[in-house]
Every structure is written in C-alpha cells, then in structure tokens.
Design a protein around this motif. Structure first.
Motif, PDB file in Angstrom:
ATOM      1  N   ILE A   8       0.866  -1.171   0.000  1.00 50.09           N
ATOM      2  CA  ILE A   8       0.000   0.000   0.000  1.00 50.09           C
ATOM      3  C   ILE A   8       0.904   1.223   0.000  1.00 50.09           C
ATOM      4  O   ILE A   8       1.798   1.349   0.854  1.00 50.09           O
ATOM      5  CB  ILE A   8      -1.025   0.021   1.157  1.00 50.09           C
ATOM      6  CG1 ILE A   8      -1.893   1.282   1.056  1.00 50.09           C
ATOM      7  CG2 ILE A   8      -0.371  -0.109   2.520  1.00 50.09           C
ATOM      8  CD1 ILE A   8      -3.160   1.238   1.896  1.00 50.09           C
ATOM      9  N   PHE A   9       0.702   2.057  -1.003  1.00 48.23           N
ATOM     10  CA  PHE A   9       1.464   3.297  -1.118  1.00 48.23           C
ATOM     11  C   PHE A   9       0.562   4.435  -0.650  1.00 48.23           C
ATOM     12  O   PHE A   9      -0.531   4.626  -1.193  1.00 48.23           O
ATOM     13  CB  PHE A   9       1.889   3.543  -2.563  1.00 48.23           C
ATOM     14  CG  PHE A   9       2.867   2.529  -3.086  1.00 48.23           C
ATOM     15  CD1 PHE A   9       4.216   2.636  -2.804  1.00 48.23           C
ATOM     16  CD2 PHE A   9       2.440   1.473  -3.857  1.00 48.23           C
ATOM     17  CE1 PHE A   9       5.123   1.700  -3.285  1.00 48.23           C
ATOM     18  CE2 PHE A   9       3.330   0.528  -4.347  1.00 48.23           C
ATOM     19  CZ  PHE A   9       4.682   0.648  -4.050  1.00 48.23           C
ATOM     20  N   ILE A  10       1.029   5.178   0.342  1.00 43.58           N
ATOM     21  CA  ILE A  10       0.258   6.290   0.892  1.00 43.58           C
ATOM     22  C   ILE A  10       0.957   7.588   0.510  1.00 43.58           C
ATOM     23  O   ILE A  10       2.131   7.800   0.847  1.00 43.58           O
ATOM     24  CB  ILE A  10       0.161   6.189   2.440  1.00 43.58           C
ATOM     25  CG1 ILE A  10      -0.415   4.831   2.847  1.00 43.58           C
ATOM     26  CG2 ILE A  10      -0.656   7.345   3.002  1.00 43.58           C
ATOM     27  CD1 ILE A  10       0.586   3.890   3.442  1.00 43.58           C
ATOM     28  N   CYS A  11       0.236   8.459  -0.179  1.00 36.89           N
ATOM     29  CA  CYS A  11       0.820   9.735  -0.572  1.00 36.89           C
ATOM     30  C   CYS A  11       0.952  10.642   0.650  1.00 36.89           C
ATOM     31  O   CYS A  11      -0.018  10.865   1.371  1.00 36.89           O
ATOM     32  CB  CYS A  11      -0.046  10.417  -1.626  1.00 36.89           C
ATOM     33  SG  CYS A  11       0.533  12.089  -2.004  1.00 36.89           S
ATOM     34  N   VAL A  12       2.149  11.157   0.856  1.00 41.86           N
ATOM     35  CA  VAL A  12       2.383  12.101   1.967  1.00 41.86           C
ATOM     36  C   VAL A  12       2.918  13.425   1.409  1.00 41.86           C
ATOM     37  O   VAL A  12       3.572  14.184   2.110  1.00 41.86           O
ATOM     38  CB  VAL A  12       3.350  11.517   3.026  1.00 41.86           C
ATOM     39  CG1 VAL A  12       2.729  10.326   3.710  1.00 41.86           C
ATOM     40  CG2 VAL A  12       4.685  11.136   2.407  1.00 41.86           C
ATOM     41  N   ASN A  13       2.609  13.665   0.147  1.00 47.83           N
ATOM     42  CA  ASN A  13       3.132  14.853  -0.522  1.00 47.83           C
ATOM     43  C   ASN A  13       2.664  16.132   0.183  1.00 47.83           C
ATOM     44  O   ASN A  13       1.495  16.289   0.481  1.00 47.83           O
ATOM     45  CB  ASN A  13       2.655  14.864  -1.981  1.00 47.83           C
ATOM     46  CG  ASN A  13       3.420  15.852  -2.817  1.00 47.83           C
ATOM     47  OD1 ASN A  13       4.625  15.989  -2.658  1.00 47.83           O
ATOM     48  ND2 ASN A  13       2.728  16.535  -3.701  1.00 47.83           N
ATOM     49  N   GLU A  14       3.612  17.019   0.441  1.00 46.62           N
ATOM     50  CA  GLU A  14       3.318  18.301   1.091  1.00 46.62           C
ATOM     51  C   GLU A  14       3.441  19.417   0.067  1.00 46.62           C
ATOM     52  O   GLU A  14       4.402  19.463  -0.682  1.00 46.62           O
ATOM     53  CB  GLU A  14       4.330  18.566   2.220  1.00 46.62           C
ATOM     54  CG  GLU A  14       4.187  17.667   3.407  1.00 46.62           C
ATOM     55  CD  GLU A  14       3.124  18.154   4.384  1.00 46.62           C
ATOM     56  OE1 GLU A  14       2.543  19.242   4.164  1.00 46.62           O
ATOM     57  OE2 GLU A  14       2.872  17.430   5.350  1.00 46.62           O
ATOM     58  N   ARG A  15       2.471  20.283   0.069  1.00 46.54           N
ATOM     59  CA  ARG A  15       2.578  21.491  -0.747  1.00 46.54           C
ATOM     60  C   ARG A  15       2.483  22.682   0.188  1.00 46.54           C
ATOM     61  O   ARG A  15       2.391  22.536   1.398  1.00 46.54           O
ATOM     62  CB  ARG A  15       1.473  21.502  -1.794  1.00 46.54           C
ATOM     63  CG  ARG A  15       1.647  20.357  -2.807  1.00 46.54           C
ATOM     64  CD  ARG A  15       1.112  20.724  -4.176  1.00 46.54           C
ATOM     65  NE  ARG A  15       1.523  19.721  -5.146  1.00 46.54           N
ATOM     66  CZ  ARG A  15       0.689  18.846  -5.703  1.00 46.54           C
ATOM     67  NH1 ARG A  15      -0.574  18.860  -5.403  1.00 46.54           N
ATOM     68  NH2 ARG A  15       1.150  17.969  -6.576  1.00 46.54           N
ATOM     69  N   ALA A  16       2.481  23.877  -0.346  1.00 49.93           N
ATOM     70  CA  ALA A  16       2.438  25.080   0.480  1.00 49.93           C
ATOM     71  C   ALA A  16       1.210  25.047   1.398  1.00 49.93           C
ATOM     72  O   ALA A  16       0.165  24.513   1.011  1.00 49.93           O
ATOM     73  CB  ALA A  16       2.389  26.309  -0.410  1.00 49.93           C
ATOM     74  N   PRO A  17       1.337  25.597   2.616  1.00 47.60           N
ATOM     75  CA  PRO A  17       0.195  25.615   3.542  1.00 47.60           C
ATOM     76  C   PRO A  17      -1.044  26.214   2.873  1.00 47.60           C
ATOM     77  O   PRO A  17      -0.954  27.225   2.187  1.00 47.60           O
ATOM     78  CB  PRO A  17       0.688  26.511   4.689  1.00 47.60           C
ATOM     79  CG  PRO A  17       2.174  26.407   4.637  1.00 47.60           C
ATOM     80  CD  PRO A  17       2.520  26.240   3.178  1.00 47.60           C
ATOM     81  N   GLY A  18      -2.183  25.578   3.064  1.00 48.81           N
ATOM     82  CA  GLY A  18      -3.437  26.060   2.505  1.00 48.81           C
ATOM     83  C   GLY A  18      -3.703  25.596   1.079  1.00 48.81           C
ATOM     84  O   GLY A  18      -4.802  25.784   0.560  1.00 48.81           O
ATOM     85  N   THR A  55       5.519  10.112  -2.664  1.00 46.46           N
ATOM     86  CA  THR A  55       5.120  11.440  -3.118  1.00 46.46           C
ATOM     87  C   THR A  55       3.850  11.320  -3.951  1.00 46.46           C
ATOM     88  O   THR A  55       3.228  10.258  -3.975  1.00 46.46           O
ATOM     89  CB  THR A  55       6.245  12.106  -3.929  1.00 46.46           C
ATOM     90  OG1 THR A  55       6.569  11.260  -5.024  1.00 46.46           O
ATOM     91  CG2 THR A  55       7.481  12.326  -3.082  1.00 46.46           C
ATOM     92  N   CYS A  56       3.514  12.366  -4.662  1.00 48.09           N
ATOM     93  CA  CYS A  56       2.225  12.468  -5.359  1.00 48.09           C
ATOM     94  C   CYS A  56       1.918  11.246  -6.238  1.00 48.09           C
ATOM     95  O   CYS A  56       2.722  10.837  -7.068  1.00 48.09           O
ATOM     96  CB  CYS A  56       2.221  13.734  -6.207  1.00 48.09           C
ATOM     97  SG  CYS A  56       0.667  14.013  -7.057  1.00 48.09           S
ATOM     98  N   LEU A  57       0.704  10.708  -6.058  1.00 49.41           N
ATOM     99  CA  LEU A  57       0.233   9.577  -6.860  1.00 49.41           C
ATOM    100  C   LEU A  57      -0.596  10.040  -8.047  1.00 49.41           C
ATOM    101  O   LEU A  57      -0.967   9.234  -8.899  1.00 49.41           O
ATOM    102  CB  LEU A  57      -0.610   8.642  -5.985  1.00 49.41           C
ATOM    103  CG  LEU A  57       0.148   7.864  -4.905  1.00 49.41           C
ATOM    104  CD1 LEU A  57      -0.841   7.246  -3.913  1.00 49.41           C
ATOM    105  CD2 LEU A  57       1.017   6.791  -5.521  1.00 49.41           C
ATOM    106  N   GLY A  58      -0.963  11.317  -8.065  1.00 50.85           N
ATOM    107  CA  GLY A  58      -1.697  11.844  -9.215  1.00 50.85           C
ATOM    108  C   GLY A  58      -3.030  12.501  -8.929  1.00 50.85           C
ATOM    109  O   GLY A  58      -3.283  13.596  -9.418  1.00 50.85           O
ATOM    110  N   PRO A  59      -3.935  11.869  -8.153  1.00 52.10           N
ATOM    111  CA  PRO A  59      -5.265  12.462  -8.036  1.00 52.10           C
ATOM    112  C   PRO A  59      -5.326  13.745  -7.194  1.00 52.10           C
ATOM    113  O   PRO A  59      -6.139  14.614  -7.455  1.00 52.10           O
ATOM    114  CB  PRO A  59      -6.098  11.360  -7.385  1.00 52.10           C
ATOM    115  CG  PRO A  59      -5.191  10.251  -7.069  1.00 52.10           C
ATOM    116  CD  PRO A  59      -3.832  10.558  -7.572  1.00 52.10           C
ATOM    117  N   CYS A  60      -4.518  13.845  -6.170  1.00 53.68           N
ATOM    118  CA  CYS A  60      -4.319  15.065  -5.357  1.00 53.68           C
ATOM    119  C   CYS A  60      -5.561  15.559  -4.617  1.00 53.68           C
ATOM    120  O   CYS A  60      -5.615  15.486  -3.408  1.00 53.68           O
ATOM    121  CB  CYS A  60      -3.734  16.197  -6.188  1.00 53.68           C
ATOM    122  SG  CYS A  60      -2.227  15.736  -7.055  1.00 53.68           S
ATOM    123  N   ILE A  61      -6.550  16.098  -5.323  1.00 50.05           N
ATOM    124  CA  ILE A  61      -7.715  16.687  -4.646  1.00 50.05           C
ATOM    125  C   ILE A  61      -8.526  15.589  -3.966  1.00 50.05           C
ATOM    126  O   ILE A  61      -8.727  14.511  -4.518  1.00 50.05           O
ATOM    127  CB  ILE A  61      -8.591  17.462  -5.661  1.00 50.05           C
ATOM    128  CG1 ILE A  61      -7.797  18.647  -6.206  1.00 50.05           C
ATOM    129  CG2 ILE A  61      -9.890  17.946  -5.016  1.00 50.05           C
ATOM    130  CD1 ILE A  61      -8.499  19.389  -7.329  1.00 50.05           C
TER     131      ILE A  61
END
Ligand code: FES
Length: 110
Positions: A8-18, A55-61
């Motif tokens: 199981i790959f869990i995305c923990v990608n961080e972007r700018a706050p908010g 990191t990012c898996l693609g779907p994001c939202i």
C-alpha cells in the motif's frame, strides 16, 4: 528477503500551507502511513504486506490518497480511524473497503 504479496502506497506529498491539492498537512497522511506500518509490524505481517509513504500519486484533490498493489485499488479521503479496516478487510482479507474507494476516473467526467 521475500517480495511482499501486497503493497500500500500512501501519498504524503506536502505542498504550500493552505494548498487544496495536497495529501499532507491537514490530512494526517504521514500519521496514517506510520499507523499502517505499526499495525502491520504489530501483527507480524510486515514481511508479506508492505506500507510505503510516497510522493504524489496523481489524483491530489480529495486526499489523502493511497493505492494497493498489485490490486490497483485506490482509496481517497480516508483517515486514521480507517487504517485498521483497510488493513483487516483488504490487505489481509482481500476485500476492498467499498465506502473508502476513490472514484474511478474512467467512469466520471472529471
Ligand atoms: S498530493 Fe497526494 S496524490 Fe497528489
């Protein structure tokens, strides 16, 4: 070491706050990833089933997002309280948790 049967790959990608397109920050994805690792180890399953933060898996939202391989089953919008259910029902029992599945992009207009 033998190869794991499932991952199981869990995305923990961080972007700018908010930023709304991020699995990190307010979604507790790093804590969720740690919870999967700890639960697998506690049950002695960590050599057969591997949890990996990525990191990012693609779907994001609508995160956090995770994918189970080789099943190619995607989860989104789950939380710490769902870790045990995903682990028990899907990773161990082979039955995906329907209520937590990500929408199939091939069946939607997004
Ligand atoms: S930021 Fe998690 S899937 Fe893109």
């Amino acid at each position: 070491m033998a190869r794991p049967e499932k991952l199981i790959f869990i995305c923990v990608n961080e972007r700018a706050p908010g930023h709304k397109e991020s699995c990190g920050g307010g979604h507790d994805s790093a804590a969720i990833g740690q919870a999967f690792k700890q639960c697998l180890k506690k049950r002695g399953l960590n050599h057969h089933i591997r949890a990996s933060m990525t990191t990012c898996l693609g779907p994001c939202i609508g995160g956090p997002h995770a994918v189970v391989m080789p099943d190619n089953v995607w989860y989104s919008g789950f939380g710490l309280d769902d870790v045990e259910e995903i682990l028990t029902s899907h990773l161990v029992g082979g039955k995906p948790v329907e209520r937590l599945l990500a929408p199939n992009p091939e069946k939607t207009d997004v």
